[in-house]
Design a protein around this motif. Structure first.
Motif, mmCIF file in Angstrom:
data_model
loop_
_atom_site.group_PDB
_atom_site.id
_atom_site.type_symbol
_atom_site.label_atom_id
_atom_site.label_comp_id
_atom_site.label_asym_id
_atom_site.label_seq_id
_atom_site.Cartn_x
_atom_site.Cartn_y
_atom_site.Cartn_z
ATOM 1 N N THR A 9 0.828 -1.199 0.000
ATOM 2 C CA THR A 9 0.000 0.000 0.000
ATOM 3 C C THR A 9 0.865 1.253 0.000
ATOM 4 O O THR A 9 2.090 1.174 0.051
ATOM 5 C CB THR A 9 -0.980 -0.021 1.205
ATOM 6 N N LYS A 16 3.338 2.778 -6.007
ATOM 7 C CA LYS A 16 2.992 1.376 -5.722
ATOM 8 C C LYS A 16 3.144 0.489 -6.957
ATOM 9 O O LYS A 16 3.637 -0.631 -6.863
ATOM 10 C CB LYS A 16 1.537 1.264 -5.214
ATOM 11 N N GLU A 111 -1.804 -5.466 -4.117
ATOM 12 C CA GLU A 111 -1.608 -4.016 -4.107
ATOM 13 C C GLU A 111 -2.953 -3.325 -3.913
ATOM 14 O O GLU A 111 -3.855 -3.440 -4.734
ATOM 15 C CB GLU A 111 -0.967 -3.566 -5.424
#
Length: 199
Positions: A9, A16, A111
């Motif tokens: 995160t 990311k 993610e």
């Protein structure tokens, strides 16, 4: 053996996706929640029906999710955002769970932009936070999305600060220099493999 689940995160513009790609290069399967959510919003008849009920007929144009319209609706309306997430998130969670079962690896990366904000940190065995200076993040997003500073700041204000997230994370990646970021990813990868094989 079920893979260990690692959450990835970071605030908007932290990088990311860049970090996720470095993990992919190490043969770690990566699940991008935002991409899968958008795919499900286009594919699932149940989600479509519920979103049209929530936002009206403008939610879809030619049977495709009307992203600019949805974004404008939820931009300053937390209640609508919560209602939309309540429709989409459970479906994404189920999709992710099925995806994990198919992976034959020590660990997978998920993610997710808002792990802490939606209180889902308990679902992960480890959490990696990607951080970068605020001005760097602002510049990246303005350039990437052709967005205004006010709009990016409004999104930032809805997210936890890097400091808050860092306190609750197992690993921190400072993403300012790509070469250095890659080394940090390789280092975390080694640590994760060691830790998982010990367990």
């Amino acid at each position: 053996m079920t893979p260990t689940i690692v959450g990835l995160t970071g605030g908007i513009g932290s990088g990311k996706t860049t970090v996720a790609n470095y993990f992919k290069a190490l043969n770690v399967p990566v699940y991008i929640a935002d991409v899968q959510a958008k795919a499900l919003m286009n594919r699932s008849k149940v989600i479509k029906r519920k979103l049209i009920k929530l936002f009206g007929d403008e939610a879809y144009v030619h049977n495709t999710l009307n992203k600019p319209f949805i974004a404008s609706q939820i931009f300053s309306n937390q209640d609508l955002l919560k209602k939309m997430n309540a429709i989409v998130h459970p479906k994404v969670a189920k999709h992710f769970s099925n995806w994990v079962k198919k992976q034959n690896v020590p660990y997978v990366i998920s993610e997710v932009a808002i792990i802490f904000e939606n209180g889902s940190q308990g679902k992960y065995d480890y959490i990696i936070i990607v951080v970068a200076p605020e001005q760097t993040r602002l510049n990246r997003v303005i350039k990437r999305d052709n967005s205004s500073e006010a709009k990016v700041r409004a999104i930032m204000n809805n997210q936890w600060t890097d400091q808050q997230k860092t306190e609750h994370s197992d690993f921190v990646i400072n993403n300012t220099d790509l070469k250095d970021t890659k080394l940090q990813v390789e280092n975390i990868h080694s640590k994760l493999l060691k830790s998982i094989t010990k367990a």
